[in-house]
Every structure is written in structure tokens, then in C-alpha cells.
Scaffold this motif. Structure first.
Motif, PDB file in Angstrom:
ATOM      1  N   PHE A 259     -15.855  -6.980   1.637  1.00  0.00           N
ATOM      2  CA  PHE A 259     -15.299  -6.897   2.989  1.00  0.00           C
ATOM      3  C   PHE A 259     -15.672  -5.548   3.613  1.00  0.00           C
ATOM      4  O   PHE A 259     -15.646  -4.517   2.936  1.00  0.00           O
ATOM      5  CB  PHE A 259     -13.759  -6.992   2.977  1.00  0.00           C
ATOM      6  N   ASP A 260     -15.961  -5.555   4.921  1.00  0.00           N
ATOM      7  CA  ASP A 260     -16.225  -4.288   5.612  1.00  0.00           C
ATOM      8  C   ASP A 260     -14.926  -3.541   5.890  1.00  0.00           C
ATOM      9  O   ASP A 260     -14.882  -2.315   5.922  1.00  0.00           O
ATOM     10  CB  ASP A 260     -16.921  -4.551   6.954  1.00  0.00           C
ATOM     11  N   GLU A 261     -13.877  -4.333   6.123  1.00  0.00           N
ATOM     12  CA  GLU A 261     -12.603  -3.733   6.519  1.00  0.00           C
ATOM     13  C   GLU A 261     -11.489  -4.622   5.986  1.00  0.00           C
ATOM     14  O   GLU A 261     -11.587  -5.858   6.064  1.00  0.00           O
ATOM     15  CB  GLU A 261     -12.545  -3.659   8.054  1.00  0.00           C
ATOM     16  N   ALA A 262     -10.436  -4.033   5.453  1.00  0.00           N
ATOM     17  CA  ALA A 262      -9.348  -4.861   4.894  1.00  0.00           C
ATOM     18  C   ALA A 262      -8.090  -4.034   4.701  1.00  0.00           C
ATOM     19  O   ALA A 262      -8.133  -2.806   4.600  1.00  0.00           O
ATOM     20  CB  ALA A 262      -9.781  -5.449   3.555  1.00  0.00           C
ATOM     21  N   LEU A 263      -6.975  -4.748   4.642  1.00  0.00           N
ATOM     22  CA  LEU A 263      -5.731  -4.139   4.181  1.00  0.00           C
ATOM     23  C   LEU A 263      -5.771  -4.155   2.658  1.00  0.00           C
ATOM     24  O   LEU A 263      -6.113  -5.176   2.051  1.00  0.00           O
ATOM     25  CB  LEU A 263      -4.528  -4.954   4.676  1.00  0.00           C
ATOM     26  N   VAL A 264      -5.447  -3.028   2.040  1.00  0.00           N
ATOM     27  CA  VAL A 264      -5.519  -2.927   0.592  1.00  0.00           C
ATOM     28  C   VAL A 264      -4.142  -2.539   0.068  1.00  0.00           C
ATOM     29  O   VAL A 264      -3.567  -1.538   0.506  1.00  0.00           O
ATOM     30  CB  VAL A 264      -6.572  -1.869   0.163  1.00  0.00           C
ATOM     31  N   VAL A 265      -3.630  -3.343  -0.848  1.00  0.00           N
ATOM     32  CA  VAL A 265      -2.283  -3.101  -1.365  1.00  0.00           C
ATOM     33  C   VAL A 265      -2.358  -2.954  -2.879  1.00  0.00           C
ATOM     34  O   VAL A 265      -2.876  -3.825  -3.570  1.00  0.00           O
ATOM     35  CB  VAL A 265      -1.326  -4.265  -0.994  1.00  0.00           C
ATOM     36  N   SER A 266      -1.836  -1.836  -3.372  1.00  0.00           N
ATOM     37  CA  SER A 266      -1.743  -1.601  -4.813  1.00  0.00           C
ATOM     38  C   SER A 266      -0.280  -1.471  -5.190  1.00  0.00           C
ATOM     39  O   SER A 266       0.447  -0.653  -4.601  1.00  0.00           O
ATOM     40  CB  SER A 266      -2.488  -0.309  -5.169  1.00  0.00           C
ATOM     41  N   LEU A 267       0.169  -2.278  -6.135  1.00  0.00           N
ATOM     42  CA  LEU A 267       1.569  -2.224  -6.573  1.00  0.00           C
ATOM     43  C   LEU A 267       1.603  -2.356  -8.088  1.00  0.00           C
ATOM     44  O   LEU A 267       0.996  -3.264  -8.644  1.00  0.00           O
ATOM     45  CB  LEU A 267       2.372  -3.379  -5.944  1.00  0.00           C
TER      46      LEU A 267
ATOM     47  N   SER B  21       4.399   4.292  -7.428  1.00  0.00           N
ATOM     48  CA  SER B  21       4.426   2.909  -7.914  1.00  0.00           C
ATOM     49  C   SER B  21       3.674   1.971  -6.976  1.00  0.00           C
ATOM     50  O   SER B  21       3.643   0.768  -7.213  1.00  0.00           O
ATOM     51  CB  SER B  21       5.861   2.427  -8.061  1.00  0.00           C
ATOM     52  N   GLY B  22       3.104   2.512  -5.921  1.00  0.00           N
ATOM     53  CA  GLY B  22       2.343   1.643  -5.026  1.00  0.00           C
ATOM     54  C   GLY B  22       1.762   2.405  -3.861  1.00  0.00           C
ATOM     55  O   GLY B  22       2.167   3.536  -3.562  1.00  0.00           O
ATOM     56  N   GLY B  23       0.786   1.773  -3.226  1.00  0.00           N
ATOM     57  CA  GLY B  23       0.180   2.366  -2.033  1.00  0.00           C
ATOM     58  C   GLY B  23      -0.378   1.266  -1.145  1.00  0.00           C
ATOM     59  O   GLY B  23      -0.830   0.232  -1.640  1.00  0.00           O
ATOM     60  N   VAL B  24      -0.298   1.496   0.159  1.00  0.00           N
ATOM     61  CA  VAL B  24      -0.889   0.569   1.132  1.00  0.00           C
ATOM     62  C   VAL B  24      -1.977   1.340   1.861  1.00  0.00           C
ATOM     63  O   VAL B  24      -1.746   2.477   2.301  1.00  0.00           O
ATOM     64  CB  VAL B  24       0.172   0.070   2.137  1.00  0.00           C
ATOM     65  N   TYR B  25      -3.157   0.730   1.985  1.00  0.00           N
ATOM     66  CA  TYR B  25      -4.315   1.446   2.528  1.00  0.00           C
ATOM     67  C   TYR B  25      -5.026   0.601   3.583  1.00  0.00           C
ATOM     68  O   TYR B  25      -4.986  -0.633   3.541  1.00  0.00           O
ATOM     69  CB  TYR B  25      -5.335   1.743   1.424  1.00  0.00           C
ATOM     70  N   HIS B  26      -5.713   1.296   4.466  1.00  0.00           N
ATOM     71  CA  HIS B  26      -6.656   0.657   5.376  1.00  0.00           C
ATOM     72  C   HIS B  26      -8.042   0.992   4.832  1.00  0.00           C
ATOM     73  O   HIS B  26      -8.451   2.150   4.823  1.00  0.00           O
ATOM     74  CB  HIS B  26      -6.462   1.219   6.800  1.00  0.00           C
TER      75      HIS B  26
ATOM     76  N   ARG C  48      -0.212  -4.393  12.465  1.00  0.00           N
ATOM     77  CA  ARG C  48      -0.315  -3.048  13.034  1.00  0.00           C
ATOM     78  C   ARG C  48      -1.739  -2.523  13.035  1.00  0.00           C
ATOM     79  O   ARG C  48      -2.179  -1.870  13.972  1.00  0.00           O
ATOM     80  CB  ARG C  48       0.591  -2.083  12.241  1.00  0.00           C
ATOM     81  N   GLU C  49      -2.476  -2.820  11.952  1.00  0.00           N
ATOM     82  CA  GLU C  49      -3.841  -2.295  11.823  1.00  0.00           C
ATOM     83  C   GLU C  49      -4.888  -3.244  12.408  1.00  0.00           C
ATOM     84  O   GLU C  49      -6.072  -2.921  12.401  1.00  0.00           O
ATOM     85  CB  GLU C  49      -4.158  -2.041  10.342  1.00  0.00           C
ATOM     86  N   GLY C  50      -4.444  -4.430  12.831  1.00  0.00           N
ATOM     87  CA  GLY C  50      -5.383  -5.407  13.395  1.00  0.00           C
ATOM     88  C   GLY C  50      -6.382  -5.916  12.367  1.00  0.00           C
ATOM     89  O   GLY C  50      -7.565  -6.059  12.650  1.00  0.00           O
TER      90      GLY C  50
ATOM     91  N   VAL D 150      -4.014 -13.954   7.516  1.00  0.00           N
ATOM     92  CA  VAL D 150      -5.024 -13.692   6.484  1.00  0.00           C
ATOM     93  C   VAL D 150      -6.164 -14.712   6.549  1.00  0.00           C
ATOM     94  O   VAL D 150      -5.956 -15.913   6.460  1.00  0.00           O
ATOM     95  CB  VAL D 150      -4.379 -13.706   5.080  1.00  0.00           C
ATOM     96  N   GLU D 151      -7.379 -14.184   6.686  1.00  0.00           N
ATOM     97  CA  GLU D 151      -8.587 -15.023   6.703  1.00  0.00           C
ATOM     98  C   GLU D 151      -9.185 -15.163   5.315  1.00  0.00           C
ATOM     99  O   GLU D 151      -9.698 -16.202   4.953  1.00  0.00           O
ATOM    100  CB  GLU D 151      -9.657 -14.364   7.585  1.00  0.00           C
ATOM    101  N   ASP D 152      -9.156 -14.077   4.544  1.00  0.00           N
ATOM    102  CA  ASP D 152      -9.718 -14.132   3.192  1.00  0.00           C
ATOM    103  C   ASP D 152      -9.055 -13.049   2.347  1.00  0.00           C
ATOM    104  O   ASP D 152      -8.489 -12.077   2.879  1.00  0.00           O
ATOM    105  CB  ASP D 152     -11.239 -13.935   3.220  1.00  0.00           C
ATOM    106  N   MET D 153      -9.138 -13.253   1.047  1.00  0.00           N
ATOM    107  CA  MET D 153      -8.452 -12.327   0.131  1.00  0.00           C
ATOM    108  C   MET D 153      -9.319 -12.099  -1.106  1.00  0.00           C
ATOM    109  O   MET D 153      -9.957 -13.026  -1.602  1.00  0.00           O
ATOM    110  CB  MET D 153      -7.117 -12.964  -0.283  1.00  0.00           C
ATOM    111  N   PHE D 154      -9.326 -10.856  -1.574  1.00  0.00           N
ATOM    112  CA  PHE D 154      -9.995 -10.518  -2.831  1.00  0.00           C
ATOM    113  C   PHE D 154      -8.950  -9.856  -3.721  1.00  0.00           C
ATOM    114  O   PHE D 154      -8.207  -8.975  -3.274  1.00  0.00           O
ATOM    115  CB  PHE D 154     -11.149  -9.539  -2.586  1.00  0.00           C
ATOM    116  N   VAL D 155      -8.875 -10.278  -4.973  1.00  0.00           N
ATOM    117  CA  VAL D 155      -7.972  -9.625  -5.923  1.00  0.00           C
ATOM    118  C   VAL D 155      -8.818  -9.135  -7.085  1.00  0.00           C
ATOM    119  O   VAL D 155      -9.622  -9.901  -7.644  1.00  0.00           O
ATOM    120  CB  VAL D 155      -6.881 -10.591  -6.437  1.00  0.00           C
TER     121      VAL D 155
END
Ligand SMILES: [Fe+2]
Length: 578
Positions: A159-167, A175-180, A309-311, A337-342
Motif C-alpha cells: 500500500f502507498d498509504e494506510a492506517l497502521v495499528v499495532s497492539l 502496548s500499542g501505537g496507531v500510525y499513518h 480523520r486521516e482520510g 476499509v477497501e483492503d487490509m494487510f496483516v
């Protein structure tokens, strides 16, 4: 080449690993548990895993250009200040114990947990083990643990751009972080301190339900669909959390010692912790049901907030909580959500990938998309026959293992399938797998009885061709469907054709979509099975006995073949029968 390490230096650290990245491509990735044969390898500094990745890449430690660790203590002062101000909530400890927790523990940790100590410990272990002067090692860098998880999910996502969530439970002091994520960079939007931890929250319930923390969480997730709504249990579980404006809080349960959290659950729920040998009662299933729902609610609301919020319309997940494939389904199904990578190695081990990727990006490389996780040890047919000769095992070398394996599966036999490089991460994805016919529910009983020796209520999962995925699964296939880490509703055709691979309680499934590009041999096997049966899927479970790590070497596979009720084993081109 860039070396990423998940270090472990005491029992609280698990799943240590090592990874080598060269010009943006993973050259090797090995978990320490596969080397030491001790599941999760708690507290083991991963020297054998480092040795193995160097051997796979045919280099020496002297050839490594950078070393990064998937942990730092940058948030140490803040975290310890918080502990010293608040202490633990405790109802079971006396005043001296509380004084110790509030004053002595922060003092002790402030001297023990430093980046400098972590670096010098690592340098000393490496120099002793590899007989190299410390001055010959590159500088050892301590990377933020959540950042390495997030990096391991975003950079190889394509992905070129995504919301990234680590928990996760915790790493460093978070114990976690949310990233653009954008391009090759991640910008942190929010972080969660050590005790406000969803991993810890799930772990407290896991222990209460009679399973081991940092091990039995998957079982609790598997138990949840057997539960039903229960007003009392639901109100207790829901009383522990709030989620609002991109922030959650679960400290109503977790800001205390783990044993105190279990005692609180006993008090609030009105019944005792389950002992692991005890029968699983309906109330235990109902607790799992409500826990799963709460965790899904929290993470989906969190994701929805930041996506809007981040579009953004793509999501990447990592950290131990992202092994919860039912939760991942909820995220994928969000309207935004259009697509997801784990990241398939979403557990701590995957931090080594993230750490090495960070160094590779800093060296100016762009990171290749991850289509498969086969970065571990591989063997040639000649090496396998040499092992068989040494063990005095009868075997045949065959020229069509996929065809032969498909034939045996169609006859209802249980097949050991060992090919190519070992998988990284906790799921076997067709290189260290036990396979069975997915068409009959009896397969489930046979695999449990003869092979895996595990709880009969736990579901198995399928590996399938993309065409079968379109036939058997509801909804669009995400990128995460490559890795058996995303769950799907199934069609009537699936319930008819692959019942052994659906969750018995809700008919969902956790598929691996197999393509010829990612794994040509495994793709051939499933295609051959389809030619014979009309079903383009097989039941796939990891090649290991209950409680053990996945097999790594031919010796381990052969030993397990004879200690389990498998009918036939394929190791590269070698076929061994009973
Ligand atoms: Fe972690």
C-alpha cells in the motif's frame, strides 16, 4: 545486509527471532523457538536464530552492515513516573507489598531497563557466541517495539498509504501505537502505555479461563463463537472499557498485577478462575463471547475514527492482538476499509522484520511486497535422503509429490507436507503442514485424534485456490487472506464441500489463498486435489504435536511422522510411508 533482532533477556520476553533484509527484500527470518524447540522460547536470546539466518544467507556476522533491536526504553521515565504516582491497584497485597510496587519497583526498573544495557547485553552475547571483537560489530540500535510491529505490517503491504495499528501485551513501555503510513514512513498518531493494554486485557481473561497467557489467547478466540449473550457477564466485561475519540481505556481491569486482575474477575463475575483441567462450561464460553465482542468493538471504533480523520481506506495490522483473526474480520468489514494487510508474524517475532526494514529504508532501499512467509531453513532432496539413510528409514524418491499427495488426501489419508523454506509466524502455510481432506467433518476428528492431540472444539482452517475462495467465501478477498489471519463468512457451497475447515459453531473460516506465484508446489497439490474431487481446498494445520513449535528439519518431521497417526510424509521429493 541488515540484521533485525527480537531480543529476549528474561522470562517476560517471548517469541525472540532474527531477520536479514537485503536491499528491501527479506533474505531470511527464523524464530528462536524453531531452533531451541521450546515453544515461544521465553527469555532466550536468539543466538541460534541469528546463526541460522546468517547460514541461510551464507554470510558471517562480520558481513552485517546494521543491527537493530525490536525494543527500546525511550518511554522509560514517563512510564516509571506514572507507576510511581499511581502504584498498582491492588486488593490482595498488603501495605508493604504496595509500597514495594509503588516505590521500589520503579526504582529497580529505572536502573535495569535502559537502551544502553540492552545494547551492551546484545554486543556481549554476539561477540562471545560468534567469537568476534565487539568493536567489529556495527552500532546496535534500539527501535521502538510498536514502531517495528507497525513497520512490519505497512512497508511490505504494497500500500502507498494506510492506517497502521499495532497492539500487543507490551514492548518497551508501550502496548500499542496507531500510525499513518505513507511511502516508506510512519507517523505516530496515538500510543497506549504499558498497562492500557489490549493484549494484557485479553491475557487476563485467558488466564481466568484456564489457559496460559501469551499462548492460549487463540483458544479463547476459538471458544467465543460457542458462547451466548449473558446479561450479567456482558455487563461486567463491558464495565472495564471506554472508547472515545481515537482512544480506549481498559485500565479498569489491567492497571494491577496480573494475579490481581484475575482475582478481580473472580469477584466481579461471581465465580472462580477455571483450572486448566476443568470442564469448559457454558459460562466460560459466554465470557469468551463477550470478551471477543468488546475487543472487536474497541479496535473497530479506534480504526474507524482514524480512518475518517486521516482520510484513509487501507488498514495494516500487527502486534500479538492482530493474531485475532475474528477481530481482523470486523476491521476488514468496516465501510471505510477497501483492503487490509496483516503481518503474518504479527506476534513479537515479526518485530525483527520491522527492525531490519527500518535499517533498509534508512539505507535508501524500497521495501518489496510480502507475498509469502517462506523465509526459513530449506533442504534439498539429497539432504533429505541422507537423513533417511542415517535414520535407517525406508523411502522412495518420487517425481510428482503434489500429485501423489493429492491422491492420498482424496483417499482420506493424513499427509505430512514439508517443502521449501520454513514459514515465519505462527501459521503453517503449506511448507510445514499436516493436510487432510476438507470434505468430511470426520477429518476434524481424525486430525484431532491421530495427529494433533488437541481440544476437539477448536476449528481447523483451509488452504484454497483463489477460484475456490471466490466460490466458498463471502465478500472481497483482502491481502490478509494470503496468510490465514483473516476470517470470512462462508457460502452454502462451502458448508457442502469443505465442512471440516469451518468453525463448528458459526461456519466462519480462516483461509489461506494459495497462488502459483507464492507457492507453486502447494498450488499444484491443491489443483491436483481439485482435479480429483472438484474441491479446490485442503485442510491445513501446522506440522507439530500439541504444545510444540512447528517442525523445522527433516529429522523433526520424520520423528513426528512416526509419533503421530500420519499415513504418509512428503519431504521435498522423498516419500515415506507407514
Ligand atoms: Fe509485541
Amino acid at each position: 545486509m541488515h540484521l533485525g533482532i527480537v531480543p529476549a533477556n528474561d522470562g517476560s520476553h517471548h517469541d525472540p527471532s532474527a531477520c536479514l533484509v537485503e536491499r528491501g527484500e527479506v533474505r531470511a527470518f527464523v524464530e528462536q523457538e524453531r531452533m531451541s524447540r521450546d515453544k515461544h522460547a521465553e527469555g532466550q536470546f536468539p543466538l541460534e536464530a541469528i546463526e541460522e539466518v546468517l547460514s541461510i544467507a551464507s554470510i558471517s556476522i562480520r558481513d552485517v552492515s546494521t543491527i537493530s533491536l525490536s525494543r527500546n526504553y525511550d518511554n522509560r521515565r514517563k512510564a516509571l513516573g506514572r507507576l510511581a504516582r499511581r502504584g498498582y491497584n491492588s486488593t490482595t497485597s498488603g501495605c508493604f507489598e504496595r509500597l514495594y510496587d509503588t516505590v521500589m519497583l520503579p526504582l529497580k526498573q529505572s536502573t535495569q531497563l535502559t537502551n544502553e544495557k540492552l545494547r551492551s547485553l546484545t554486543a556481549s552475547k554476539l561477540s562471545t557466541h560468534f567469537d568476534i571483537d565487539q568493536s567489529e560489530l556495527p552500532e546496535i540500535r534500539c527501535r521502538n517495539h510498536q514502531h517495528t510491529h507497525a513497520t512490519s505490517a505497512f512497508l511490505p503491504s504494497g500500500f502507498d498509504e494506510a492506517l497502521v495499528v499495532s497492539l500487543d501485551n507490551y514492548g518497551g513501555h508501550l502496548s500499542g501505537g496507531v500510525y499513518h503510513g505513507e511511502g516508506s514512513q510512519l507517523r505516530m498518531l496515538e500510543s497506549f502505555p504499558r498497562f492500557n493494554s489490549l493484549g494484557r486485557f485479553f491475557g487476563d481473561f485467558t488466564a481466568f479461563l484456564g489457559f496460559r497467557r501469551s499462548n492460549g489467547e487463540g483458544k479463547v478466540m476459538g471458544l467465543a463463537p460457542y458462547g451466548e449473550p449473558n446479561e450479567h457477564i456482558g455487563s461486567v466485561v463491558e464495565s472495564y472499557y471506554t472508547v472515545d475519540d481515537g482512544h480506549y481505556d481498559v485500565e479498569a481491569l489491567t492497571y494491577r498485577k496480573p494475579s490481581d486482575a484475575v482475582a478481580k474477575l473472580e469477584r466481579d463475575l461471581g465465580f472462580d478462575q477455571r483450572y486448566w483441567r476443568d470442564e469448559i462450561e457454558q459460562r466460560h464460553k459466554d465470557v469468551a463471547f463477550h470478551l471477543q465482542r468488546v475487543v472487536e468493538d474497541i479496535v473497530s471504533q479506534l480504526s474507524e475514527f482514524y480512518l475518517e480523520r486521516e482520510g484513509l481506506s487501507k488498514v495494516c495490522l500487527a502486534g500479538g492482538v492482530a493474531l485475532n483473526c475474528k477481530m481482523n474480520k470486523r476491521i476488514r468489514e468496516l465501510d471505510a476499509v477497501e483492503d487490509m494487510f496483516v503481518q503474518p508474524a504479527a506476534n513479537d517475532a515479526g518485530g525483527a522484520l520491522g527492525a531490519a526494514y527500518i535499517d533498509s529504508v534508512e539505507a535508501g532501499d524500497s521495501i518489496a511486497e510480502m507475498h509469502h512467509p517462506y523465509f526459513g531453513t530449506a533442504y534439498t532432496t539429497e539432504e533429505v535422503t541422507a537423513v533417511c539413510d542415517e535414520l535407517k528409514v525406508d523411502y522412495d524418491v518420487v517425481d510428482d509429490p503434489p500429485e501423489r499427495a493429492a491422491e492420498r488426501l482424496a483417499d482420506g489419508e493424513l499427509v505430512g507436507w514439508f517443502q521449501g523454506g520454513m514459514e515465519g509466524g505462527p501459521r503453517a502455510l503449506g511448507n510445514r503442514s499436516i493436510l487432510a481432506d476438507p470434505r468430511s467433518p470426520d477429518s476434524l476428528d481424525r486430525v484431532n485424534r491421530y495427529v494433533k492431540h488437541r481440544e476437539e472444539w477448536r476449528p481447523f482452517a483451509p488452504s484454497m485456490l483463489r477460484s475456490a475462495g471466490e466460490q466458498y467465501l463471502e465478500g472481497e478477498l483482502s491481502k490478509a487472506a494470503r496468510f490465514m489471519i483473516d476470517t470470512y463468512e462462508t457460502t452454502a457451497a462451502a458448508r457442502e464441500s469443505i465442512p471440516a475447515t469451518l468453525h463448528p459453531a458459526d461456519d466462519t473460516t480462516r483461509p489461506q489463498i494459495v497462488t502459483a506465484d507464492a507457492n507453486p508446489r502447494y498450488h499444484s497439490l491443491i489443483s491436483a486435489f481439485e482435479d480429483r474431487t472438484g474441491v479446490g481446498a485442503v485442510l491445513n494445520t501446522s506440522f507439530n504435536d500439541s504444545g510444540e513449535p512447528m517442525v523445522r528439519s527433516p529429522q523433526e518431521a520424520i520423528r513426528d511422522f512416526y509419533s503421530m497417526g500420519l499415513d504418509v510424509l512428503f519431504v521435498e521429493d522423498v516419500m515415506i510411508e507407514k
